[in-house]
Design a protein around this motif. Sequence first.
Motif, PDB file in Angstrom:
ATOM      1  N   LYS A   1      -7.853  -3.776  -4.544  1.00  0.00           N
ATOM      2  CA  LYS A   1      -6.785  -4.607  -3.987  1.00  0.00           C
ATOM      3  C   LYS A   1      -7.314  -5.811  -3.221  1.00  0.00           C
ATOM      4  CE  LYS A   1      -3.030  -2.324  -2.787  1.00  0.00           C
ATOM      5  NZ  LYS A   1      -2.110  -1.480  -1.999  1.00  0.00           N
TER       6      LYS A   1
ATOM      7  N   LEU B   1      -5.023  -4.287   6.969  1.00  0.00           N
ATOM      8  CA  LEU B   1      -5.615  -3.183   6.217  1.00  0.00           C
ATOM      9  C   LEU B   1      -4.652  -1.999   6.147  1.00  0.00           C
ATOM     10  CD1 LEU B   1      -9.240  -3.335   7.655  1.00  0.00           C
ATOM     11  CD2 LEU B   1      -8.498  -4.039   5.371  1.00  0.00           C
ATOM     12  N   SER B   2      -3.923  -1.758   7.235  1.00  0.00           N
ATOM     13  CA  SER B   2      -2.955  -0.673   7.249  1.00  0.00           C
ATOM     14  C   SER B   2      -1.846  -0.894   6.233  1.00  0.00           C
ATOM     15  CB  SER B   2      -2.355  -0.540   8.657  1.00  0.00           C
ATOM     16  OG  SER B   2      -1.334   0.438   8.684  1.00  0.00           O
TER      17      SER B   2
ATOM     18  N   TYR C   1     -13.507  -1.342   4.094  1.00  0.00           N
ATOM     19  CA  TYR C   1     -12.321  -1.038   3.280  1.00  0.00           C
ATOM     20  C   TYR C   1     -12.433  -1.654   1.881  1.00  0.00           C
ATOM     21  CZ  TYR C   1      -9.332   1.299   6.707  1.00  0.00           C
ATOM     22  OH  TYR C   1      -8.772   2.202   7.576  1.00  0.00           O
TER      23      TYR C   1
ATOM     24  N   ILE D   1     -11.580   2.280  -0.117  1.00  0.00           N
ATOM     25  CA  ILE D   1     -10.217   2.605  -0.513  1.00  0.00           C
ATOM     26  C   ILE D   1      -9.390   1.400  -0.954  1.00  0.00           C
ATOM     27  CG2 ILE D   1     -10.134   4.728   0.837  1.00  0.00           C
ATOM     28  CD1 ILE D   1      -8.631   3.273   2.989  1.00  0.00           C
ATOM     29  N   LEU D   2      -9.824   0.181  -0.633  1.00  0.00           N
ATOM     30  CA  LEU D   2      -9.091  -1.005  -1.083  1.00  0.00           C
ATOM     31  C   LEU D   2      -9.872  -1.830  -2.099  1.00  0.00           C
ATOM     32  CD1 LEU D   2      -7.379  -2.283   2.209  1.00  0.00           C
ATOM     33  CD2 LEU D   2      -6.364  -0.989   0.332  1.00  0.00           C
TER      34      LEU D   2
ATOM     35  N   THR E   1      -3.166  -0.575   2.681  1.00  0.00           N
ATOM     36  CA  THR E   1      -3.475   0.816   2.352  1.00  0.00           C
ATOM     37  C   THR E   1      -2.204   1.621   2.110  1.00  0.00           C
ATOM     38  OG1 THR E   1      -5.492   0.739   3.709  1.00  0.00           O
ATOM     39  CG2 THR E   1      -4.629   2.911   3.171  1.00  0.00           C
ATOM     40  N   HIS E   2      -1.173   1.339   2.880  1.00  0.00           N
ATOM     41  CA  HIS E   2       0.055   2.133   2.837  1.00  0.00           C
ATOM     42  C   HIS E   2       1.002   1.735   1.715  1.00  0.00           C
ATOM     43  CE1 HIS E   2       3.939   3.750   4.479  1.00  0.00           C
ATOM     44  NE2 HIS E   2       3.156   4.755   4.778  1.00  0.00           N
TER      45      HIS E   2
END
Length: 290
Positions: A246, A210-211, A238, A242-243, A214-215
């Motif tokens: 994706k 997830l990191s 997520y 925010i994802l 997200t990044h």
Amino acid sequence: MFDLASIRAIDFHTHAEEPCGCHSDDGYDDLQSAMAKYFGAPWQHPPTIAQTAAHYRAQNIAAVIFPVDAERETGFRRYRNEEVAELAAQNADVLIPFASIDPAKGRLGAREARTLVRDHGVQGFKFHPTMQGFFPNDRMAYPLYEAIAETGKPALFHTGQTGVGAGMRGGNGMRLKYSNPMYIDDVAVDFSDMPIILAHPSFPWQEEALSVATHKPNVYIDLSGWSPKYFPPILVRYANTILKHKMLFGSDWPMIAPEKWLDAFDKADFRDEVRPLILKDNAARLLRLV
């Protein structure tokens, strides 16, 4: 090419198996049988590409389909990428061909990648670090990544624990360490324009996946290999927020049937406005179908 408007979903993760699933000369049947037991799959022999196409056609679902080239690490012969692409072309109303090349093949593999896209209609590439025995950020793989990046096609990486070798003595030689998604963070930096998909809920490294997604703008996650009823809450959270642009539907066929995954997805805690993004819209944009 299939009619995007008429299909109900795009499965971003299905496996191609050789005709009749017979590998009596190299022990591959033993590996497949162990995987089927691990997943509770109902078949005796894995389906052929034609049978896969028929199943997905009946379900009104399109599917990304690929082999895995792990000859060097496992000793099991690969299913030729050209043949997979040809059979997918014969079923282009439901199948989207990806290829697989062992990154240890270096420049030879890079040449193959360019040819597969140019001459055989391949739309992306699949890597399985555990089966192929390499860390994704190993510079050995960079000539192949460079070729894939040139084509603009996505690269899909297995992440997390695998059913391959599960329960077999020594895991049949499979080393889980190679599939930590954090190693793919380096690839996302060094090939920042190459779309990258982290396959599966990445147990036990879910938060790392997830990191990275997200990044890094070029990193996506497919949700294959697990029933949605087992998804960790943080993954669903997520995906809902925010994802949401994706996340991709994936089943891991033939180990998990798409209709079984979708039934569990219907009961899972995903927001109504997010569901069409996961099932089709995100994949359509990633594959440049819209």
